[in-house]
Design an enzyme around this catalytic site. Structure first.
Site, PDB file in Angstrom:
ATOM      1  N   TYR A 156       0.927  -1.072   0.002  1.00  0.00           N
ATOM      2  CA  TYR A 156      -0.079  -0.104   0.066  1.00  0.00           C
ATOM      3  C   TYR A 156       1.038   1.330   0.034  1.00  0.00           C
ATOM      4  O   TYR A 156       0.382   2.369  -0.259  1.00  0.00           O
ATOM      5  CB  TYR A 156      -0.852   0.150   1.186  1.00  0.00           C
ATOM      6  CG  TYR A 156      -2.007  -0.633   1.039  1.00  0.00           C
ATOM      7  CD1 TYR A 156      -2.261  -2.020   0.868  1.00  0.00           C
ATOM      8  CD2 TYR A 156      -3.465   0.081   0.886  1.00  0.00           C
ATOM      9  CE1 TYR A 156      -3.568  -2.421   0.815  1.00  0.00           C
ATOM     10  CE2 TYR A 156      -4.688  -0.481   0.833  1.00  0.00           C
ATOM     11  CZ  TYR A 156      -4.705  -1.934   0.533  1.00  0.00           C
ATOM     12  OH  TYR A 156      -6.034  -2.257   0.470  1.00  0.00           O
ATOM     13  N   LYS A 222       2.173 -13.557   6.376  1.00  0.00           N
ATOM     14  CA  LYS A 222       2.518 -14.698   5.710  1.00  0.00           C
ATOM     15  C   LYS A 222       4.050 -14.774   5.284  1.00  0.00           C
ATOM     16  O   LYS A 222       4.500 -14.897   4.481  1.00  0.00           O
ATOM     17  CB  LYS A 222       1.810 -14.184   3.997  1.00  0.00           C
ATOM     18  CG  LYS A 222       1.659 -14.991   2.850  1.00  0.00           C
ATOM     19  CD  LYS A 222       0.544 -16.144   3.065  1.00  0.00           C
ATOM     20  CE  LYS A 222       0.688 -17.047   2.050  1.00  0.00           C
ATOM     21  NZ  LYS A 222       0.021 -18.325   2.314  1.00  0.00           N
ATOM     22  N   ASP A 276      -3.637 -17.236   5.339  1.00  0.00           N
ATOM     23  CA  ASP A 276      -4.470 -17.957   4.585  1.00  0.00           C
ATOM     24  C   ASP A 276      -5.240 -18.831   5.570  1.00  0.00           C
ATOM     25  O   ASP A 276      -6.647 -19.086   5.683  1.00  0.00           O
ATOM     26  CB  ASP A 276      -3.931 -18.879   3.488  1.00  0.00           C
ATOM     27  CG  ASP A 276      -2.708 -19.401   3.809  1.00  0.00           C
ATOM     28  OD1 ASP A 276      -2.012 -19.005   4.792  1.00  0.00           O
ATOM     29  OD2 ASP A 276      -2.002 -20.273   2.827  1.00  0.00           O
ATOM     30  N   ASP A 300      -6.715  -5.660   4.796  1.00  0.00           N
ATOM     31  CA  ASP A 300      -7.604  -5.129   4.000  1.00  0.00           C
ATOM     32  C   ASP A 300      -8.621  -6.536   3.603  1.00  0.00           C
ATOM     33  O   ASP A 300      -9.745  -6.374   3.833  1.00  0.00           O
ATOM     34  CB  ASP A 300      -6.925  -4.645   2.459  1.00  0.00           C
ATOM     35  CG  ASP A 300      -8.087  -4.056   1.934  1.00  0.00           C
ATOM     36  OD1 ASP A 300      -8.963  -3.491   2.277  1.00  0.00           O
ATOM     37  OD2 ASP A 300      -7.710  -3.882   0.562  1.00  0.00           O
TER      38      ASP A 300
END
Ligand code: NAP
Length: 411
Positions: A156, A222, A276, A300
């Site tokens: 971002y 992640k 995930d 987000d």
């Protein structure tokens, strides 16, 4: 303070920030941005509810209209004028509607620019169940999350160049000298994640958990794939817990090693999950999650997903918090297809106002709003998004807000 085109209100007082604390008068001046699309529907409706709550608790908000998006472009020839940034800096707390961002080209996200320019480094979004709102879960009452999303970094940060640009070519050449093979027809984006920004976000999340007696903080990352950005986010997060909150936090491993899995009173468990997996954990083991802290992009995705668990974007409030400064806004966007139809649900904007009141220390005011919204939805006076699942009395944006005001008067 001099503005190019704005005239601040004559009455009302400024919120001050002294020694790390907000000093809030009973009649604060609060800037607001209507925003684009459905912002024009939800913001005016929400302000009426906020006015009523303030009045009922012996206070008054002196609203100060400022501009961003299409309105600003008409007035200033610029989607985000300096006046708007100056006004938020000066008055410290503001509320806004959504702003449209063009996809694939055009100007940069105004929301992201506001957050980055004002260093509103934490996007804080509570996600909880309101009785009467339809949910895809069997036990939606188990959802009670506070998401802390880093707001200034990650993909971002807006560091990206299109395919074929000089910058992309230079980077591809340079990266090849480091052994990275990148196809020539690639656009290039950069994902910075720093120790500084990670630690201040996780610090805020842990402090919140301790002060509000929450059970755990989960670092969502992640890091198995992006080791030096997302993986480092996890490591720095644990470091903050270990070094700055040694007596009030334990890790999940320590919980088993030292306490046989039983959480001692007054201690927050710090754990981590890969992003995930986090999605399915929120569905299958909902009640085990409480405060979540994560980098920007994970935040987000997970915010909208979590909002969907308890009724969707129409009821999901949010805030962008820095040191002594906050801008409050719903999670949803400008939904242009519904703009100016007096159709959409103003609850997310109303509850963003309730969050703003909590930030000001006006918890009584915030509670009043939350109760009135719940009573209204339970009585099945609802906008289309809820009506399509529950039936009841279908009302427009304005009429829903009027029903909330009426119910607040009966409290
Ligand atoms: P969106 O505006 O959030 O709308 C997506 C869908 O969510 C709507 O079609 C509607 O679903 C539902 N929804 C949103 N707000 C609602 C409300 N108040 N009441 C009831 N339902 C609501 O997302 P988008 O269409 O992806 O984005 C539109 C624009 O907003 C884009 O330019 C995007 O960049 C921008 N955006 C801005 C912000 C911000 O200002 N902070 C945040 C996100 C997106 P149904 O059609 O199924 O009823």
């Amino acid at each position: 303070m001099e503005f190019e085109k704005l005239k601040p209100p004559d009455d009302g007082k400024k919120i001050e920030y002294v020694d790390g604390k907000l000093l809030v008068p009973d009649n604060p001046i609060i800037p607001y941005i209507e925003g684009d699309g459905i912002g024009k529907d939800v913001v005016p409706a929400a302000l009426k509810v906020l006015d009523t709550a303030a009045e009922k608790t012996g206070r008054e908000i002196v609203w100060f209209r400022i501009y961003a998006g299409e309105d600003a472009y008409k007035l200033y020839g610029n989607h985000l004028p300096e006046d708007t940034i100056k006004a938020i800096k000066e008055y410290r707390v503001a509320i806004k509607g959504p702003l449209t961002t063009p996809v694939g080209g055009g100007y940069r996200s105004l929301n992201v620019t506001i957050r980055q320019t004002l260093d509103l480094y934490a996007c804080v979004r509570p996600v909880y169940y309101i009785d009467g709102v339809p949910s895809p879960l069997k036990k939606p009452e188990n959802v009670n999350l506070i998401i802390f999303r880093e707001n200034t970094e990650d993909v971002y940060a807006g560091i990206e160049w299109p395919k074929g640009s000089d910058e992309a070519k230079k980077l591809i050449d340079f990266l090849s000298t480091l052994g990275a093979k990148i196809r020539e027809d690639s656009g290039i984006g950069v994902k910075p994640i720093s120790e500084f920004a990670t630690k201040r976000l996780v610090r805020m999340a842990i402090k919140y958990a301790i002060e509000n007696k929450r059970r755990n903080v989960t670092l969502v990352h992640k890091g198995n794939i992006m080791k030096y950005t997302e993986g480092a986010f996890r490591d720095w997060g644990y470091e903050v817990a270990r070094e700055e909150f040694p007596n009030t936090t334990v890790t999940e491993d320590e919980l088993w090693e030292k306490f046989e899995g039983k959480q001692p009173d007054g201690v927050v468990v710090v754990k981590d999950r890969i992003a995930d997996n986090m999605f399915q954990q929120l569905l299958t083991r909902t009640a085990e999650y409480d405060v979540l802290a994560m980098p920007n992009l994970n935040g987000d995705y997970i915010s909208d997903f979590a909002a969907g668990l308890v009724g969707g974007l129409g009821v999901a409030p949010g805030s962008n918090i820095g040191d002594g400064m906050g801008v409050f806004e719903p999670v949803h966007g400008s939904a242009p297809k519904y703009a100016k139809q007096n159709k959409v649900n103003p609850t997310a904007e109303i509850l963003s106002g309730a969050l703003m009141f909590e930030y000001l220390g006006w918890n009584d005011c915030s509670e009043l709003i939350k109760k009135a919204v719940e009573i209204t939805i339970k009585s099945k006076v609802v906008t289309y998004d809820i009506h399509r699942h529950t039936g009841g009395k279908l009302v427009g944006t304005r009429e829903f807000a009027e029903a909330v005001v009426e119910n607040m008067h009966s409290l």
